[in-house]
Design a protein around this motif. Structure first.
Motif, short mmCIF file in Angstrom:
data_model
loop_
_atom_site.label_atom_id
_atom_site.label_comp_id
_atom_site.label_asym_id
_atom_site.label_seq_id
_atom_site.Cartn_x
_atom_site.Cartn_y
_atom_site.Cartn_z
N ARG A 73 -17.01 -63.14 -0.75
CA ARG A 73 -17.73 -63.62 -1.94
C ARG A 73 -17.23 -64.97 -2.43
O ARG A 73 -17.70 -65.48 -3.44
N VAL A 74 -16.26 -65.57 -1.75
CA VAL A 74 -15.68 -66.87 -2.12
C VAL A 74 -15.03 -66.78 -3.50
O VAL A 74 -15.37 -67.51 -4.43
N GLY A 75 -14.13 -65.85 -3.62
CA GLY A 75 -13.44 -65.62 -4.89
C GLY A 75 -13.27 -64.14 -5.10
O GLY A 75 -12.95 -63.40 -4.18
N ALA A 76 -13.53 -63.68 -6.32
CA ALA A 76 -13.40 -62.26 -6.66
C ALA A 76 -14.48 -61.89 -7.66
O ALA A 76 -15.23 -62.74 -8.14
N ASN A 77 -14.56 -60.59 -7.96
CA ASN A 77 -15.50 -60.06 -8.95
C ASN A 77 -16.94 -60.38 -8.56
O ASN A 77 -17.36 -60.09 -7.46
N GLU A 78 -17.71 -60.99 -9.47
CA GLU A 78 -19.11 -61.31 -9.14
C GLU A 78 -19.16 -62.34 -8.01
O GLU A 78 -18.19 -63.02 -7.73
N SER A 79 -20.34 -62.46 -7.41
CA SER A 79 -20.50 -63.49 -6.40
C SER A 79 -20.36 -64.87 -7.04
O SER A 79 -20.72 -65.08 -8.20
N THR A 80 -19.81 -65.80 -6.30
CA THR A 80 -19.66 -67.17 -6.79
C THR A 80 -21.03 -67.83 -6.84
O THR A 80 -21.82 -67.71 -5.91
N LYS A 81 -21.29 -68.54 -7.93
CA LYS A 81 -22.58 -69.22 -8.11
C LYS A 81 -22.37 -70.73 -8.13
O LYS A 81 -21.42 -71.24 -8.73
N ILE A 82 -23.29 -71.44 -7.47
CA ILE A 82 -23.26 -72.91 -7.49
C ILE A 82 -24.65 -73.40 -7.89
O ILE A 82 -25.66 -72.89 -7.41
N ASN A 118 -30.35 -64.70 -3.40
CA ASN A 118 -30.27 -63.50 -4.23
C ASN A 118 -29.02 -63.57 -5.10
O ASN A 118 -27.90 -63.53 -4.60
N LEU A 119 -29.21 -63.67 -6.41
CA LEU A 119 -28.10 -63.83 -7.35
C LEU A 119 -27.68 -62.52 -8.00
O LEU A 119 -26.80 -62.51 -8.86
N THR A 120 -28.31 -61.40 -7.61
CA THR A 120 -28.11 -60.15 -8.32
C THR A 120 -26.98 -59.30 -7.75
O THR A 120 -26.57 -58.32 -8.40
N HIS A 121 -26.47 -59.60 -6.57
CA HIS A 121 -25.45 -58.77 -5.95
C HIS A 121 -24.13 -58.85 -6.71
O HIS A 121 -23.74 -59.93 -7.17
N TRP A 122 -23.46 -57.72 -6.81
CA TRP A 122 -22.07 -57.74 -7.29
C TRP A 122 -21.18 -58.06 -6.10
O TRP A 122 -21.27 -57.44 -5.04
N ARG A 126 -22.24 -56.11 -0.30
CA ARG A 126 -22.01 -54.97 0.60
C ARG A 126 -23.25 -54.70 1.44
O ARG A 126 -23.78 -55.59 2.08
N LYS A 127 -23.74 -53.47 1.44
CA LYS A 127 -24.87 -53.12 2.31
C LYS A 127 -26.18 -53.73 1.83
O LYS A 127 -27.17 -53.74 2.56
N ASN A 128 -26.22 -54.22 0.59
CA ASN A 128 -27.45 -54.81 0.07
C ASN A 128 -27.64 -56.27 0.49
O ASN A 128 -28.71 -56.85 0.29
N TYR A 129 -26.59 -56.87 1.04
CA TYR A 129 -26.72 -58.27 1.48
C TYR A 129 -27.72 -58.37 2.62
O TYR A 129 -27.63 -57.63 3.61
#
Length: 293
Positions: A73-82, A118-122, A126-129
């Motif tokens: 995820r390029v970090g931790a917790n939520e996905s990183t957003k740019i 898709n910006l909604t993934h935590w 995981r399997k939703n990617y």
């Protein structure tokens, strides 16, 4: 006082069931970087190494914190957003302005960097990617650096009007992503719009300064800065830019004269930095003028 026995249990209940706000192991960070007339915003969380094996496998063969070949995820917790405020070029690939989730697939000798819609993934989804939701993938070679970066860091370096490198550093691993904006095209449209109305002295000056900084349209730049002086009068910064443009045109004697005017005007306003800049340029151009003769 007779109701004290009733209130106290209620307070305990609220403390027990209320969610406590506690320090995060991987704190959130938000950075903004202007590139020319564009802006990049990154939102991510910063995990720390804490003595762990970061990429690949541990010495005993067990997976490290970020195993090779698996999405990160390029970090931790939520996905990183740019977020890019204008259209951008990543490497050699065009990407429309907007917000993307950043992912990576690290390997020992090559990383795949993903800009995902898709910006909604935590986290990594995981399997939703779904790779079909990738907007852009580029392959980059990681480099090893000497200085150890304890907390994962995203930063920007080698910045000019048109481009930068977005660097990811963790441990001794660095990924550098080339980012380019067509600032000249944006400026061309802006200049055309400003010149379509009656331009002010400041408008002419700003166009001339931009052309001089970019080393383009030098003759037009000279005309514009001289028009700025006609409309706006003598200022140290108008004459400063005019001196630089004249020097670009190899007109060193005229450049020296303009620099002297700028220097005197700067002295009157207490602009010591510009006094020194003009002095340095005058000395340099005098040497070039002698060489030219």
């Amino acid at each position: 006082m007779r109701y004290g026995w009733f209130i106290f249990p209620l307070l305990l209940c609220n403390l027990s069931w209320g969610q406590m706000n506690h320090p995060k192991a991987s704190p959130f960070a938000r950075i903004e970087q202007e590139i020319g007339l564009s802006k990049i915003t990154v939102e991510y969380s910063r995990p720390s190494a804490k003595g762990r094996t970061l990429f690949g496998n541990q010495p005993n063969g067990a997976p490290g914190l970020v195993p090779y070949g698996r999405i990160w995820r390029v970090g931790a917790n939520e996905s990183t957003k740019i977020t890019f405020s204008t259209n951008v070029i990543i490497g050699d690939n065009s990407l429309e302005k907007g917000t993307y989730a950043l992912y990576a697939f690290p390997n020992e000798n090559k990383w795949e960097i993903v800009f995902h819609k898709n910006l909604t993934h935590w986290g990594d989804g995981r399997k939703n990617y779904d790779p079909n939701e990738d907007v852009l993938r580029i392959a980059l070679v990681p480099t090893e650096v000497k200085d150890f970066q304890e907390s994962f860091l995203i930063s920007f370096d080698d910045i000019n009007h048109n481009e930068t490198f977005m660097n990811w550093n963790w441990g001794t691993t660095q990924i550098s992503i080339p980012i380019h904006f067509d600032t000249k095209a944006i400026m061309k449209l802006q200049i055309a719009d400003k010149l379509s109305n009656p331009p002010s002295a400041q408008t002419y000056y700003e166009i001339a300064r931009y052309y001089q900084e970019q080393n383009i349209h030098t003759n037009e730049a000279k005309e514009y800065v001289e028009r700025a002086i006609e409309l706006g009068g003598d200022t140290y910064y108008f004459h400063r830019v005019r001196s630089l443009i004249l020097a670009d045109l190899k007109m060193f004697d005229e450049a020296i004269t303009a620099a002297k005017i700028s220097m005197k005007l700067a002295e009157k306003e207490g602009k010591d930095e510009f006094v020194r800049l003009n002095q340095d340029n005058i000395a340099y151009w005098k040497a070039l003028s002698i060489t030219k003769q």
